[in-house]
Scaffold this motif. Structure first.
Motif, PDB file in Angstrom:
ATOM      1  N   ILE A   1       0.328  19.989   6.982  1.00 11.95           N
ATOM      2  CA  ILE A   1      -0.284  18.664   6.953  1.00 11.95           C
ATOM      3  C   ILE A   1       0.448  17.883   5.872  1.00 11.95           C
ATOM      4  O   ILE A   1       0.491  18.315   4.711  1.00 11.95           O
ATOM      5  N   ALA A   2       1.059  16.757   6.227  1.00 11.75           N
ATOM      6  CA  ALA A   2       1.849  15.983   5.279  1.00 11.75           C
ATOM      7  C   ALA A   2       1.386  14.534   5.276  1.00 11.75           C
ATOM      8  O   ALA A   2       1.160  13.942   6.332  1.00 11.75           O
ATOM      9  N   ASP A   3       1.251  13.982   4.082  1.00  5.73           N
ATOM     10  CA  ASP A   3       0.857  12.588   3.945  1.00  5.73           C
ATOM     11  C   ASP A   3       2.068  11.707   4.196  1.00  5.73           C
ATOM     12  O   ASP A   3       3.048  11.744   3.443  1.00  5.73           O
ATOM     13  N   GLY A   4       2.027  10.925   5.262  1.00  2.00           N
ATOM     14  CA  GLY A   4       3.144  10.059   5.623  1.00  2.00           C
ATOM     15  C   GLY A   4       3.253   8.817   4.773  1.00  2.00           C
ATOM     16  O   GLY A   4       4.184   8.027   4.937  1.00  2.00           O
ATOM     17  N   ARG A   5       2.326   8.615   3.841  1.00  2.00           N
ATOM     18  CA  ARG A   5       2.341   7.418   2.995  1.00  2.00           C
ATOM     19  C   ARG A   5       2.954   7.720   1.636  1.00  2.00           C
ATOM     20  O   ARG A   5       2.601   7.108   0.634  1.00  2.00           O
TER      21      ARG A   5
ATOM     22  N   GLY B   1      -3.199   7.227   7.080  1.00  2.00           N
ATOM     23  CA  GLY B   1      -4.174   6.348   6.453  1.00  2.00           C
ATOM     24  C   GLY B   1      -5.193   5.760   7.396  1.00  2.00           C
ATOM     25  O   GLY B   1      -5.897   4.811   7.050  1.00  2.00           O
ATOM     26  N   GLU B   2      -5.304   6.320   8.592  1.00  2.00           N
ATOM     27  CA  GLU B   2      -6.286   5.810   9.553  1.00  2.00           C
ATOM     28  C   GLU B   2      -7.685   6.284   9.188  1.00  2.00           C
ATOM     29  O   GLU B   2      -7.892   7.470   8.931  1.00  2.00           O
ATOM     30  N   PRO B   3      -8.663   5.372   9.191  1.00  2.70           N
ATOM     31  CA  PRO B   3     -10.041   5.796   8.928  1.00  2.70           C
ATOM     32  C   PRO B   3     -10.482   6.852   9.937  1.00  2.70           C
ATOM     33  O   PRO B   3     -10.270   6.715  11.130  1.00  2.70           O
ATOM     34  N   ARG B   4     -11.052   7.897   9.444  1.00  5.11           N
ATOM     35  CA  ARG B   4     -11.581   9.011  10.243  1.00  5.11           C
ATOM     36  C   ARG B   4     -10.493   9.805  10.952  1.00  5.11           C
ATOM     37  O   ARG B   4     -10.545  11.012  11.009  1.00  5.11           O
ATOM     38  N   GLY B   5      -9.505   9.119  11.511  1.00  3.66           N
ATOM     39  CA  GLY B   5      -8.481   9.811  12.278  1.00  3.66           C
ATOM     40  C   GLY B   5      -7.732  10.852  11.474  1.00  3.66           C
ATOM     41  O   GLY B   5      -7.462  11.954  11.950  1.00  3.66           O
TER      42      GLY B   5
ATOM     43  N   GLU C   1      -9.859  13.965  10.819  1.00  6.20           N
ATOM     44  CA  GLU C   1     -10.007  14.758  12.043  1.00  6.20           C
ATOM     45  C   GLU C   1      -8.742  15.540  12.360  1.00  6.20           C
ATOM     46  O   GLU C   1      -8.800  16.710  12.748  1.00  6.20           O
ATOM     47  N   ARG C   2      -7.572  14.899  12.173  1.00  3.02           N
ATOM     48  CA  ARG C   2      -6.303  15.589  12.434  1.00  3.02           C
ATOM     49  C   ARG C   2      -6.095  16.727  11.449  1.00  3.02           C
ATOM     50  O   ARG C   2      -5.635  17.812  11.822  1.00  3.02           O
ATOM     51  N   ALA C   3      -6.428  16.468  10.183  1.00  2.00           N
ATOM     52  CA  ALA C   3      -6.274  17.512   9.167  1.00  2.00           C
ATOM     53  C   ALA C   3      -7.200  18.693   9.462  1.00  2.00           C
ATOM     54  O   ALA C   3      -6.799  19.854   9.376  1.00  2.00           O
TER      55      ALA C   3
ATOM     56  N   PRO D   1      -6.844  10.690  -2.831  1.00  2.00           N
ATOM     57  CA  PRO D   1      -8.213  10.775  -3.345  1.00  2.00           C
ATOM     58  C   PRO D   1      -8.896   9.413  -3.388  1.00  2.00           C
ATOM     59  O   PRO D   1      -8.316   8.430  -3.837  1.00  2.00           O
ATOM     60  N   GLY D   2     -10.114   9.381  -2.874  1.00  2.00           N
ATOM     61  CA  GLY D   2     -10.881   8.152  -2.835  1.00  2.00           C
ATOM     62  C   GLY D   2     -10.681   7.362  -1.560  1.00  2.00           C
ATOM     63  O   GLY D   2     -11.414   6.419  -1.289  1.00  2.00           O
ATOM     64  N   GLY D   3      -9.713   7.740  -0.739  1.00  2.00           N
ATOM     65  CA  GLY D   3      -9.437   7.017   0.493  1.00  2.00           C
ATOM     66  C   GLY D   3      -9.993   7.726   1.710  1.00  2.00           C
ATOM     67  O   GLY D   3     -10.670   8.746   1.615  1.00  2.00           O
ATOM     68  N   CYS D   4      -9.638   7.177   2.870  1.00  2.00           N
ATOM     69  CA  CYS D   4     -10.202   7.695   4.111  1.00  2.00           C
ATOM     70  C   CYS D   4      -9.620   9.045   4.507  1.00  2.00           C
ATOM     71  O   CYS D   4     -10.170   9.729   5.372  1.00  2.00           O
ATOM     72  N   SER D   5      -8.493   9.451   3.897  1.00  2.00           N
ATOM     73  CA  SER D   5      -7.853  10.718   4.267  1.00  2.00           C
ATOM     74  C   SER D   5      -8.265  11.870   3.355  1.00  2.00           C
ATOM     75  O   SER D   5      -7.857  13.004   3.580  1.00  2.00           O
TER      76      SER D   5
END
Length: 201
Positions: free
Chosen positions: A28-32, A62-66, A69-71, A115-119
Protein backbone atom coordinates in the motif's frame (compact mmCIF):
# COMPACT_ATOMS: atom_id res chain seq x y z
CA UNK A 1 16.22 0.85 9.48
CA UNK A 2 15.32 -1.69 12.17
CA UNK A 3 14.35 -5.35 11.73
CA UNK A 4 12.66 -6.93 14.72
CA UNK A 5 11.69 -10.56 15.17
CA UNK A 6 8.37 -10.51 17.01
CA UNK A 7 7.76 -14.27 17.22
CA UNK A 8 9.83 -17.36 16.60
CA UNK A 9 8.00 -20.54 15.66
CA UNK A 10 9.65 -23.83 16.52
CA UNK A 11 10.40 -26.38 13.83
CA UNK A 12 12.24 -24.36 11.16
CA UNK A 13 10.33 -23.63 7.97
CA UNK A 14 6.63 -22.99 8.43
CA UNK A 15 5.54 -24.72 5.22
CA UNK A 16 7.60 -26.87 2.89
CA UNK A 17 7.41 -29.68 0.35
CA UNK A 18 4.09 -30.26 -1.41
CA UNK A 19 2.33 -27.83 0.93
CA UNK A 20 4.31 -24.84 -0.36
CA UNK A 21 1.99 -22.02 -1.49
CA UNK A 22 4.62 -19.43 -2.24
CA UNK A 23 5.42 -15.85 -1.35
CA UNK A 24 3.37 -12.78 -2.32
CA UNK A 25 3.92 -9.05 -1.77
CA UNK A 26 0.94 -6.86 -0.86
CA UNK A 27 1.89 -3.17 -0.85
CA UNK A 28 0.00 0.00 0.00
CA UNK A 29 1.68 3.23 -1.13
CA UNK A 30 0.59 6.82 -0.66
CA UNK A 31 0.51 8.39 -4.12
CA UNK A 32 0.55 11.90 -2.65
CA UNK A 33 4.25 11.73 -1.74
CA UNK A 34 5.51 15.33 -1.47
CA UNK A 35 8.92 14.39 -2.93
CA UNK A 36 7.38 13.00 -6.11
CA UNK A 37 5.22 10.18 -7.48
CA UNK A 38 7.44 7.46 -6.03
CA UNK A 39 4.59 4.98 -5.51
CA UNK A 40 4.52 4.09 -9.22
CA UNK A 41 8.29 3.73 -9.36
CA UNK A 42 8.05 1.55 -6.26
CA UNK A 43 5.48 -0.67 -8.01
CA UNK A 44 7.69 -1.05 -11.09
CA UNK A 45 10.76 -1.94 -9.05
CA UNK A 46 8.86 -4.43 -6.89
CA UNK A 47 7.47 -6.22 -9.94
CA UNK A 48 10.88 -6.28 -11.67
CA UNK A 49 12.76 -7.47 -8.58
CA UNK A 50 10.22 -10.05 -7.49
CA UNK A 51 10.40 -12.13 -10.65
CA UNK A 52 7.67 -14.78 -10.44
CA UNK A 53 6.53 -13.74 -6.97
CA UNK A 54 3.02 -12.30 -6.99
CA UNK A 55 2.99 -8.52 -6.40
CA UNK A 56 -0.06 -6.35 -5.70
CA UNK A 57 0.32 -2.59 -5.15
CA UNK A 58 -2.52 -0.29 -4.11
CA UNK A 59 -1.94 3.44 -4.55
CA UNK A 60 -3.79 5.87 -2.27
CA UNK A 61 -4.86 9.16 -3.80
CA UNK A 62 -6.67 11.02 -1.03
CA UNK A 63 -10.21 10.00 -1.92
CA UNK A 64 -12.67 10.16 0.98
CA UNK A 65 -13.53 6.64 2.14
CA UNK A 66 -12.11 5.12 -1.04
CA UNK A 67 -8.54 5.06 0.24
CA UNK A 68 -9.44 3.41 3.53
CA UNK A 69 -11.50 0.77 1.72
CA UNK A 70 -8.67 0.00 -0.73
CA UNK A 71 -6.14 -0.22 2.08
CA UNK A 72 -8.36 -2.51 4.12
CA UNK A 73 -8.99 -4.76 1.12
CA UNK A 74 -5.23 -5.08 0.57
CA UNK A 75 -4.62 -6.01 4.22
CA UNK A 76 -7.44 -8.56 4.03
CA UNK A 77 -5.88 -10.02 0.86
CA UNK A 78 -2.56 -10.50 2.67
CA UNK A 79 -4.39 -12.23 5.51
CA UNK A 80 -6.33 -14.47 3.12
CA UNK A 81 -3.10 -15.50 1.34
CA UNK A 82 -1.58 -16.42 4.69
CA UNK A 83 -4.63 -18.42 5.73
CA UNK A 84 -4.16 -20.49 2.56
CA UNK A 85 -0.66 -21.40 3.85
CA UNK A 86 1.02 -18.80 1.67
CA UNK A 87 3.79 -16.49 2.83
CA UNK A 88 3.01 -12.79 2.72
CA UNK A 89 4.84 -9.49 2.81
CA UNK A 90 2.62 -6.58 3.86
CA UNK A 91 4.45 -3.42 2.80
CA UNK A 92 3.13 0.01 3.81
CA UNK A 93 4.74 3.18 2.46
CA UNK A 94 3.54 6.65 3.35
CA UNK A 95 3.69 9.47 5.84
CA UNK A 96 3.74 8.28 9.43
CA UNK A 97 3.13 10.15 12.64
CA UNK A 98 4.50 9.02 16.00
CA UNK A 99 2.06 8.39 18.86
CA UNK A 100 0.82 11.50 20.63
CA UNK A 101 0.51 11.96 24.34
CA UNK A 102 -1.32 14.35 26.59
CA UNK A 103 -5.04 14.83 26.08
CA UNK A 104 -5.17 13.70 22.44
CA UNK A 105 -8.19 11.34 22.15
CA UNK A 106 -6.07 8.93 20.08
CA UNK A 107 -2.93 9.13 22.18
CA UNK A 108 -0.65 6.15 21.95
CA UNK A 109 -1.65 5.30 18.35
CA UNK A 110 0.80 5.25 15.44
CA UNK A 111 -0.91 6.64 12.35
CA UNK A 112 -0.11 6.13 8.66
CA UNK A 113 -1.15 7.61 5.30
CA UNK A 114 -1.81 11.27 5.99
CA UNK A 115 -2.61 11.41 9.70
CA UNK A 116 -5.77 13.40 10.28
CA UNK A 117 -6.97 12.95 6.70
CA UNK A 118 -9.40 10.66 4.97
CA UNK A 119 -6.74 8.00 4.28
CA UNK A 120 -5.51 7.67 7.86
CA UNK A 121 -4.92 4.21 9.30
CA UNK A 122 -3.46 3.17 12.63
CA UNK A 123 -1.37 0.08 13.34
CA UNK A 124 -4.11 -1.00 15.74
CA UNK A 125 -6.59 -0.97 12.86
CA UNK A 126 -4.21 -3.07 10.75
CA UNK A 127 -4.02 -5.68 13.48
CA UNK A 128 -7.80 -5.67 13.82
CA UNK A 129 -8.24 -6.19 10.06
CA UNK A 130 -5.88 -9.19 10.12
CA UNK A 131 -8.18 -10.90 12.64
CA UNK A 132 -5.54 -13.02 14.29
CA UNK A 133 -3.63 -13.94 11.12
CA UNK A 134 0.15 -13.73 11.47
CA UNK A 135 1.89 -12.21 8.43
CA UNK A 136 5.44 -13.40 7.77
CA UNK A 137 6.91 -9.95 7.09
CA UNK A 138 5.51 -6.47 7.67
CA UNK A 139 7.49 -3.53 6.30
CA UNK A 140 6.55 -0.07 7.59
CA UNK A 141 8.28 2.35 5.23
CA UNK A 142 7.17 5.36 7.22
CA UNK A 143 8.82 7.87 9.51
CA UNK A 144 9.10 7.00 13.21
CA UNK A 145 7.49 3.58 12.78
CA UNK A 146 10.04 1.76 14.98
CA UNK A 147 8.41 2.46 18.33
CA UNK A 148 7.31 0.40 21.31
CA UNK A 149 3.70 1.36 20.56
CA UNK A 150 3.95 -0.13 17.05
CA UNK A 151 5.58 -3.30 18.43
CA UNK A 152 2.76 -3.64 20.95
CA UNK A 153 0.10 -3.05 18.28
CA UNK A 154 1.51 -5.64 15.87
CA UNK A 155 2.60 -8.29 18.36
CA UNK A 156 1.08 -11.56 17.23
CA UNK A 157 0.25 -10.15 13.78
CA UNK A 158 3.64 -10.59 12.12
CA UNK A 159 6.73 -12.73 12.49
CA UNK A 160 9.23 -10.08 11.37
CA UNK A 161 8.75 -6.29 11.38
CA UNK A 162 10.94 -3.85 9.48
CA UNK A 163 10.48 -0.26 10.63
CA UNK A 164 12.22 3.12 10.73
CA UNK A 165 13.32 4.83 13.97
CA UNK A 166 13.64 8.31 12.40
CA UNK A 167 12.73 9.90 9.10
CA UNK A 168 12.56 7.96 5.83
CA UNK A 169 14.89 9.35 3.18
CA UNK A 170 13.15 10.78 0.14
CA UNK A 171 14.43 8.02 -2.15
CA UNK A 172 12.78 5.40 0.05
CA UNK A 173 13.80 1.79 0.56
CA UNK A 174 15.70 -0.25 -2.07
CA UNK A 175 12.43 -1.75 -3.33
CA UNK A 176 13.86 -3.86 -6.12
CA UNK A 177 16.63 -5.33 -3.97
CA UNK A 178 14.23 -6.34 -1.20
CA UNK A 179 11.81 -7.84 -3.73
CA UNK A 180 14.71 -9.81 -5.23
CA UNK A 181 15.40 -11.17 -1.74
CA UNK A 182 11.79 -12.35 -1.51
CA UNK A 183 12.23 -13.98 -4.93
CA UNK A 184 15.24 -15.89 -3.59
CA UNK A 185 13.14 -17.07 -0.63
CA UNK A 186 10.56 -18.27 -3.15
CA UNK A 187 13.08 -20.14 -5.28
CA UNK A 188 14.55 -21.82 -2.21
CA UNK A 189 11.14 -22.46 -0.64
CA UNK A 190 12.32 -20.78 2.54
CA UNK A 191 10.18 -18.97 5.09
CA UNK A 192 11.99 -19.17 8.44
CA UNK A 193 12.77 -16.04 10.44
CA UNK A 194 16.47 -16.76 9.92
CA UNK A 195 16.04 -16.95 6.13
CA UNK A 196 14.03 -13.70 6.05
CA UNK A 197 16.72 -11.95 8.14
CA UNK A 198 19.47 -13.22 5.84
CA UNK A 199 17.77 -11.71 2.82
CA UNK A 200 16.99 -8.39 4.48
CA UNK A 201 20.32 -7.71 6.18
Amino acid sequence: LVAVCLTVAAGGEAVCGDGWQGWAIFAIADGRDPVGPSSRRMARELVTGAGEVRVSVVELSGEPRGDRERAQEQVLSAGAWTRRNGHAVLWLRGHGEPPRGGSDPRRGEYRLFGPGGCSEWSTGEIKSALKGVQIDLVILEACYSASLEVLADLAGSCRVLVAVPGEVLGEGFPWGSIAAGIARLERGRRSSVTAIAEELC
